[in-house]
Design a protein around this motif. Sequence first.
Motif, PDB file in Angstrom:
ATOM      1  N   ARG A 196       0.866  -1.281   0.107  1.00  0.00           N
ATOM      2  CA  ARG A 196       0.034  -0.018   0.033  1.00  0.00           C
ATOM      3  C   ARG A 196       0.947   1.204  -0.010  1.00  0.00           C
ATOM      4  O   ARG A 196       0.310   2.367  -0.029  1.00  0.00           O
ATOM      5  CB  ARG A 196      -1.059   0.020   1.028  1.00  0.00           C
ATOM      6  CG  ARG A 196      -2.328  -1.115   0.922  1.00  0.00           C
ATOM      7  CD  ARG A 196      -3.044  -1.160   2.173  1.00  0.00           C
ATOM      8  NE  ARG A 196      -2.750  -2.416   2.894  1.00  0.00           N
ATOM      9  CZ  ARG A 196      -2.142  -2.505   4.023  1.00  0.00           C
ATOM     10  NH1 ARG A 196      -2.228  -1.460   4.968  1.00  0.00           N
ATOM     11  NH2 ARG A 196      -1.852  -3.612   4.744  1.00  0.00           N
ATOM     12  N   GLY A 197       2.164   1.089  -0.104  1.00  0.00           N
ATOM     13  CA  GLY A 197       3.010   2.187  -0.110  1.00  0.00           C
ATOM     14  C   GLY A 197       3.658   2.786   1.375  1.00  0.00           C
ATOM     15  O   GLY A 197       4.158   3.501   1.384  1.00  0.00           O
ATOM     16  N   ASN A 198       3.164   2.070   2.491  1.00  0.00           N
ATOM     17  CA  ASN A 198       3.584   2.608   3.795  1.00  0.00           C
ATOM     18  C   ASN A 198       4.888   1.840   3.881  1.00  0.00           C
ATOM     19  O   ASN A 198       5.086   0.810   3.848  1.00  0.00           O
ATOM     20  CB  ASN A 198       2.503   1.979   4.804  1.00  0.00           C
ATOM     21  CG  ASN A 198       1.224   2.226   4.872  1.00  0.00           C
ATOM     22  OD1 ASN A 198       0.642   3.579   4.406  1.00  0.00           O
ATOM     23  ND2 ASN A 198       0.174   1.231   4.802  1.00  0.00           N
ATOM     24  N   GLU A 199       5.956   2.840   4.401  1.00  0.00           N
ATOM     25  CA  GLU A 199       7.121   2.443   4.671  1.00  0.00           C
ATOM     26  C   GLU A 199       7.218   1.395   5.703  1.00  0.00           C
ATOM     27  O   GLU A 199       6.432   1.515   6.709  1.00  0.00           O
ATOM     28  CB  GLU A 199       7.842   3.792   5.370  1.00  0.00           C
ATOM     29  CG  GLU A 199       9.439   3.507   5.292  1.00  0.00           C
ATOM     30  CD  GLU A 199      10.093   4.760   5.625  1.00  0.00           C
ATOM     31  OE1 GLU A 199      11.093   4.914   6.212  1.00  0.00           O
ATOM     32  OE2 GLU A 199       9.683   5.977   5.390  1.00  0.00           O
ATOM     33  N   VAL A 200       8.363   0.640   5.554  1.00  0.00           N
ATOM     34  CA  VAL A 200       8.353  -0.645   6.557  1.00  0.00           C
ATOM     35  C   VAL A 200       9.996  -0.395   7.028  1.00  0.00           C
ATOM     36  O   VAL A 200      10.530   0.041   6.214  1.00  0.00           O
ATOM     37  CB  VAL A 200       8.173  -1.854   6.093  1.00  0.00           C
ATOM     38  CG1 VAL A 200       6.760  -2.062   5.672  1.00  0.00           C
ATOM     39  CG2 VAL A 200       8.929  -2.118   4.610  1.00  0.00           C
ATOM     40  N   ILE A 201       9.882  -0.869   8.499  1.00  0.00           N
ATOM     41  CA  ILE A 201      11.523  -1.122   8.923  1.00  0.00           C
ATOM     42  C   ILE A 201      11.955  -2.496   8.474  1.00  0.00           C
ATOM     43  O   ILE A 201      11.172  -3.663   9.031  1.00  0.00           O
ATOM     44  CB  ILE A 201      11.172  -0.781  10.388  1.00  0.00           C
ATOM     45  CG1 ILE A 201      10.744   0.662  10.665  1.00  0.00           C
ATOM     46  CG2 ILE A 201      12.777  -0.999  10.784  1.00  0.00           C
ATOM     47  CD1 ILE A 201      11.423   1.734   9.941  1.00  0.00           C
ATOM     48  N   VAL A 202      13.155  -2.676   8.129  1.00  0.00           N
ATOM     49  CA  VAL A 202      13.995  -3.959   7.722  1.00  0.00           C
ATOM     50  C   VAL A 202      14.762  -4.369   8.854  1.00  0.00           C
ATOM     51  O   VAL A 202      15.395  -3.533   9.118  1.00  0.00           O
ATOM     52  CB  VAL A 202      14.535  -4.025   6.318  1.00  0.00           C
ATOM     53  CG1 VAL A 202      15.194  -5.094   6.025  1.00  0.00           C
ATOM     54  CG2 VAL A 202      13.621  -3.421   5.364  1.00  0.00           C
ATOM     55  N   ARG A 203      14.557  -5.642   9.374  1.00  0.00           N
ATOM     56  CA  ARG A 203      15.345  -6.161  10.383  1.00  0.00           C
ATOM     57  C   ARG A 203      15.807  -7.555  10.074  1.00  0.00           C
ATOM     58  O   ARG A 203      15.128  -8.276   9.374  1.00  0.00           O
ATOM     59  CB  ARG A 203      14.678  -6.191  11.564  1.00  0.00           C
ATOM     60  CG  ARG A 203      14.068  -4.834  12.202  1.00  0.00           C
ATOM     61  CD  ARG A 203      13.265  -4.847  13.705  1.00  0.00           C
ATOM     62  NE  ARG A 203      12.851  -3.318  13.811  1.00  0.00           N
ATOM     63  CZ  ARG A 203      13.504  -2.560  14.652  1.00  0.00           C
ATOM     64  NH1 ARG A 203      14.928  -2.742  14.849  1.00  0.00           N
ATOM     65  NH2 ARG A 203      13.066  -1.348  15.083  1.00  0.00           N
ATOM     66  N   ASP A 204      16.957  -7.858  10.679  1.00  0.00           N
ATOM     67  CA  ASP A 204      17.214  -9.202  10.347  1.00  0.00           C
ATOM     68  C   ASP A 204      16.585 -10.076  11.393  1.00  0.00           C
ATOM     69  O   ASP A 204      15.759  -9.679  12.015  1.00  0.00           O
ATOM     70  CB  ASP A 204      18.907  -9.370  10.518  1.00  0.00           C
ATOM     71  CG  ASP A 204      19.548  -9.072  11.838  1.00  0.00           C
ATOM     72  OD1 ASP A 204      18.773  -9.078  13.105  1.00  0.00           O
ATOM     73  OD2 ASP A 204      20.873  -8.921  12.181  1.00  0.00           O
ATOM     74  N   GLU A 205      17.169 -11.518  11.270  1.00  0.00           N
ATOM     75  CA  GLU A 205      16.447 -12.456  12.091  1.00  0.00           C
ATOM     76  C   GLU A 205      16.765 -12.321  13.550  1.00  0.00           C
ATOM     77  O   GLU A 205      15.585 -12.515  14.353  1.00  0.00           O
ATOM     78  CB  GLU A 205      17.168 -13.834  12.010  1.00  0.00           C
ATOM     79  CG  GLU A 205      17.427 -14.473  10.491  1.00  0.00           C
ATOM     80  CD  GLU A 205      18.441 -13.761   9.571  1.00  0.00           C
ATOM     81  OE1 GLU A 205      19.566 -13.580  10.111  1.00  0.00           O
ATOM     82  OE2 GLU A 205      18.226 -13.387   8.688  1.00  0.00           O
ATOM     83  N   GLY A 206      17.559 -11.595  13.995  1.00  0.00           N
ATOM     84  CA  GLY A 206      17.938 -11.181  15.430  1.00  0.00           C
ATOM     85  C   GLY A 206      17.180  -9.925  16.190  1.00  0.00           C
ATOM     86  O   GLY A 206      17.442  -9.603  17.034  1.00  0.00           O
ATOM     87  N   GLY A 207      16.422  -9.317  14.944  1.00  0.00           N
ATOM     88  CA  GLY A 207      15.791  -8.029  15.377  1.00  0.00           C
ATOM     89  C   GLY A 207      16.618  -6.811  15.104  1.00  0.00           C
ATOM     90  O   GLY A 207      15.996  -5.744  15.366  1.00  0.00           O
ATOM     91  N   VAL A 208      17.683  -6.890  14.599  1.00  0.00           N
ATOM     92  CA  VAL A 208      18.763  -5.984  14.442  1.00  0.00           C
ATOM     93  C   VAL A 208      18.368  -5.002  13.164  1.00  0.00           C
ATOM     94  O   VAL A 208      18.093  -5.682  11.903  1.00  0.00           O
ATOM     95  CB  VAL A 208      20.180  -6.117  14.582  1.00  0.00           C
ATOM     96  CG1 VAL A 208      21.017  -4.893  14.316  1.00  0.00           C
ATOM     97  CG2 VAL A 208      20.476  -6.817  15.692  1.00  0.00           C
ATOM     98  N   LEU A 209      18.169  -3.544  13.198  1.00  0.00           N
ATOM     99  CA  LEU A 209      17.828  -2.883  11.998  1.00  0.00           C
ATOM    100  C   LEU A 209      18.941  -3.089  10.943  1.00  0.00           C
ATOM    101  O   LEU A 209      20.043  -3.097  11.090  1.00  0.00           O
ATOM    102  CB  LEU A 209      17.925  -1.286  12.655  1.00  0.00           C
ATOM    103  CG  LEU A 209      17.704  -0.382  11.569  1.00  0.00           C
ATOM    104  CD1 LEU A 209      16.041  -0.419  10.790  1.00  0.00           C
ATOM    105  CD2 LEU A 209      17.697   1.047  11.867  1.00  0.00           C
ATOM    106  N   VAL A 210      18.425  -3.329   9.642  1.00  0.00           N
ATOM    107  CA  VAL A 210      19.102  -3.376   8.532  1.00  0.00           C
ATOM    108  C   VAL A 210      19.181  -2.171   8.025  1.00  0.00           C
ATOM    109  O   VAL A 210      17.990  -1.498   7.463  1.00  0.00           O
ATOM    110  CB  VAL A 210      18.678  -4.662   7.713  1.00  0.00           C
ATOM    111  CG1 VAL A 210      19.496  -4.625   6.288  1.00  0.00           C
ATOM    112  CG2 VAL A 210      18.797  -5.993   8.406  1.00  0.00           C
ATOM    113  N   GLU A 211      20.478  -1.268   7.947  1.00  0.00           N
ATOM    114  CA  GLU A 211      20.439  -0.149   7.031  1.00  0.00           C
ATOM    115  C   GLU A 211      20.728  -0.314   5.567  1.00  0.00           C
ATOM    116  O   GLU A 211      20.668   0.930   4.984  1.00  0.00           O
ATOM    117  CB  GLU A 211      21.509   0.838   7.735  1.00  0.00           C
ATOM    118  CG  GLU A 211      21.076   0.881   9.158  1.00  0.00           C
ATOM    119  CD  GLU A 211      21.974   1.936   9.766  1.00  0.00           C
ATOM    120  OE1 GLU A 211      23.072   2.596   9.341  1.00  0.00           O
ATOM    121  OE2 GLU A 211      22.019   2.105  11.173  1.00  0.00           O
TER     122      GLU A 211
END
Length: 108
Positions: A46-61
Motif C-alpha cells: 500500500r506504499g507504507n514505509e516498513v522497517i527492515v530487520r534481520d533474524e535477530g531483530g537488528v535494524l538493517v540499514e
Amino acid sequence: MKGTYRGLMTIDELFQALFQDKSFFAEHGITHVRSASLYFTPCDDRGNEVIVRDEGGVLVEGYETAGCYRSAAEKYDKPGDIEPKTVRRPTRKGRGKRSGDTRRLKPG
C-alpha cells in the motif's frame, strides 16, 4: 550521473525498469560504470514505509555487493581463446623431428 525512479513498484518492476534503461546507456555510449548506488525506500503493497530487520531483530540499514556473478566460461568467449592451438610433441631420443610436422593433438 543520477537516475531516479518514482512511484510504488514491486521488486520485479524495479528490475524491469533498470533493464529497460539499458538503452539509455547504449544511446549515450556508456559501456562501463565504476560504481553504482541504489537508494530505495522499502514499503508494503500500500506504499507504507516498513522497517527492515534481520533474524535477530537488528535494524538493517543497507547492503553492499561485489556486483553480478561472473561465469568462469566468460573468459572462453574471446575468439582468441577458442581457436585450436598447435601442440608439438618432443622428439624421441635417436629420432629427428620431421620437417614441418605441425600435427594437432586431440583435446583432452
